[in-house]
Design an enzyme around this catalytic site. Structure first.
Site, PDB file in Angstrom:
ATOM      1  N   LEU A  63       3.274   9.009 -10.793  1.00  0.00           N
ATOM      2  CA  LEU A  63       2.646  10.129 -10.092  1.00  0.00           C
ATOM      3  C   LEU A  63       3.220  11.447 -10.586  1.00  0.00           C
ATOM      4  CD1 LEU A  63       0.847  11.098  -7.692  1.00  0.00           C
ATOM      5  CD2 LEU A  63       2.833  10.795  -6.231  1.00  0.00           C
ATOM      6  N   SER A 129       6.619   3.538 -11.470  1.00  0.00           N
ATOM      7  CA  SER A 129       5.992   4.044 -10.247  1.00  0.00           C
ATOM      8  C   SER A 129       4.485   3.752 -10.246  1.00  0.00           C
ATOM      9  CB  SER A 129       6.298   5.551 -10.129  1.00  0.00           C
ATOM     10  OG  SER A 129       5.994   6.021  -8.861  1.00  0.00           O
ATOM     11  N   HIS A 130       3.636   4.792 -10.187  1.00  0.00           N
ATOM     12  CA  HIS A 130       2.187   4.568 -10.249  1.00  0.00           C
ATOM     13  C   HIS A 130       1.771   4.035 -11.629  1.00  0.00           C
ATOM     14  CE1 HIS A 130      -2.012   6.315  -8.959  1.00  0.00           C
ATOM     15  NE2 HIS A 130      -2.007   5.004  -9.078  1.00  0.00           N
ATOM     16  N   ASP A 280      14.129   2.612  -3.125  1.00  0.00           N
ATOM     17  CA  ASP A 280      14.721   3.544  -4.106  1.00  0.00           C
ATOM     18  C   ASP A 280      14.439   5.000  -3.738  1.00  0.00           C
ATOM     19  OD1 ASP A 280      12.068   3.924  -4.706  1.00  0.00           O
ATOM     20  OD2 ASP A 280      12.177   3.190  -6.778  1.00  0.00           O
ATOM     21  N   HIS A 302      14.624   6.344  -7.353  1.00  0.00           N
ATOM     22  CA  HIS A 302      13.341   6.296  -8.058  1.00  0.00           C
ATOM     23  C   HIS A 302      13.367   7.106  -9.362  1.00  0.00           C
ATOM     24  CE1 HIS A 302       9.161   5.084  -8.013  1.00  0.00           C
ATOM     25  NE2 HIS A 302       8.762   6.320  -8.278  1.00  0.00           N
ATOM     26  N   ASP A 304      16.328   7.911 -11.043  1.00  0.00           N
ATOM     27  CA  ASP A 304      17.320   7.280 -11.923  1.00  0.00           C
ATOM     28  C   ASP A 304      16.650   6.234 -12.822  1.00  0.00           C
ATOM     29  OD1 ASP A 304      19.419   8.669 -10.695  1.00  0.00           O
ATOM     30  OD2 ASP A 304      19.901   7.027  -9.333  1.00  0.00           O
TER      31      ASP A 304
HETATM   32 CA    CA Z   1      19.311  10.849 -10.679  1.00  0.00          CA
END
Ligand code: CA
Length: 336
Positions: A63, A129-130, A280, A302, A304
């Protein structure tokens, strides 16, 4: 080089002595010392080809795609690290915020271009992620073009944070104040990722796709690799038509990981949306699971997971770039 030169010198020296059948014990002492010296050489000295997969690796952003720094730097330091040891790597750019289907169609088109340019028959997709459901969509409709899908912090069973955007309270006992705090945290994360701009209209389509209800609907049409139990593993490979696609995943489960990273406190706030479930900051560990689960609890948040911001990650955890390298090697060993 200095180490090898010294070793070569002593090798000749001791070989003479050995031939004279003198000091046999010392020779073996030297041999042990040289082997020890080699063991301290950087891993890269032996790593040529470590990430050299059969098919090109295609990195698919999540995203927003970090509008302000672009999709290449999104996977901070990952692209160069994979290329250094032999991988062909492409970074695609799809809509920063849009539905999984729209992003997935864009990805399929870019995969075709990559195959035309590289001459490869297929690609290995790694989506963050997305980027995970986006990659899954491409593999679902064009399994002939995709050798594998790897989900990194992937939103495979929705995100409580997306539910918040849509005003839908996530399941579980989350207090109203925790929800409000999490929403405030989300605003800060978005502000951080976009350099200050706010959510655009297409973000609502993205939020619908990333919500629990939206992903359930998506998974019904594109179930490949998704665990059928609440928090298990999915099929390691799925054959559709005559085309086999392998599925993998990993994720983090810790929000505060580096005191210098100003995005950490914001992710700590959004993590409240999950009501105590491992997450996360934006995705729960259970939602991240796809196919073969490498791990769902790295001490990473998320951001990292893609070595952000600019490499500010947990120094007590395996470096995220190393995890990407290991996955490339895993793909290589699987003949992918
Ligand atoms: Ca970080």
């Amino acid at each position: 080089m200095v180490t090898t030169d010294i070793c070569a010198f002593y090798f000749n020296f001791w070989l003479d002595r050995l031939l004279e059948k003198y000091m046999k014990k010392s020779f073996f002492n030297w041999l042990a010392a040289c082997l020890l010296a080699f063991s301290f050489l950087p891993v890269s000295a032996f790593a040529s080809g470590y990430t050299q997969t059969r098919y090109p690796i295609v990195l698919v952003h999540g995203l927003l795609g970090f509008d302000n720094i672009g999709p290449v730097d999104y996977f901070y330091g990952v692209t160069s690290a994979l290329r250094r040891d032999g991988a062909k790597v492409y970074v695609v750019q799809v809509s920063a915020a849009n539905s999984t289907e729209v992003r997935g169609e864009q990805l399929v088109n870019q995969i075709k271009q990559i195959l035309a340019v590289s001459g490869a028959a297929k690609v290995n997709l790694i989506g963050h992620s997305h980027g995970s459901p986006t990659s899954r969509y491409a593999a679902s409709i064009r399994p002939d073009l995709v050798a594998s899908v790897t989900s990194v912090g992937g939103v495979n069973k929705g995100s409580a944070v997306a539910d918040l955007i849509l005003g839908v309270a996530p399941a579980g006992s989350v207090t109203r104040s925790a929800l409000e705090t999490a929403v405030n945290g989300l605003a800060k994360v978005i502000s951080f990722l976009t350099g200050g701009s706010s959510l655009q209209q297409a973000s609502i389509e993205a939020a619908k796709s990333l919500s629990t209800a939206g992903t359930l609907k998506f998974n019904a049409t594109h179930p490949q690799g998704v665990p059928t139990t609440a928090c298990g593993e999915g099929a390691y490979s799925v054959t559709k038509g005559a085309h086999k696609v392998n599925y993998y995943s990993w994720s983090g489960a810790k929000t505060m990981t580096n005191l210098l990273d100003i995005s950490d406190p914001a992710l700590a706030l959004t993590s409240l949306a999950f009501g105590g479930a491992k997450n996360d900051g934006l995705v729960s560990s259970c939602s991240s699971r796809l196919g073969r689960v490498i791990r769902d609890d790295y001490a990473m948040n998320h951001l990292d997971e893609v070595n952000q911001a600019i490499g500010l990650v947990n120094i007590f955890e395996t470096n995220p770039v190393t995890v990407f390298r290991q996955q490339a090697n895993r793909l290589k060993l699987a003949g992918l």
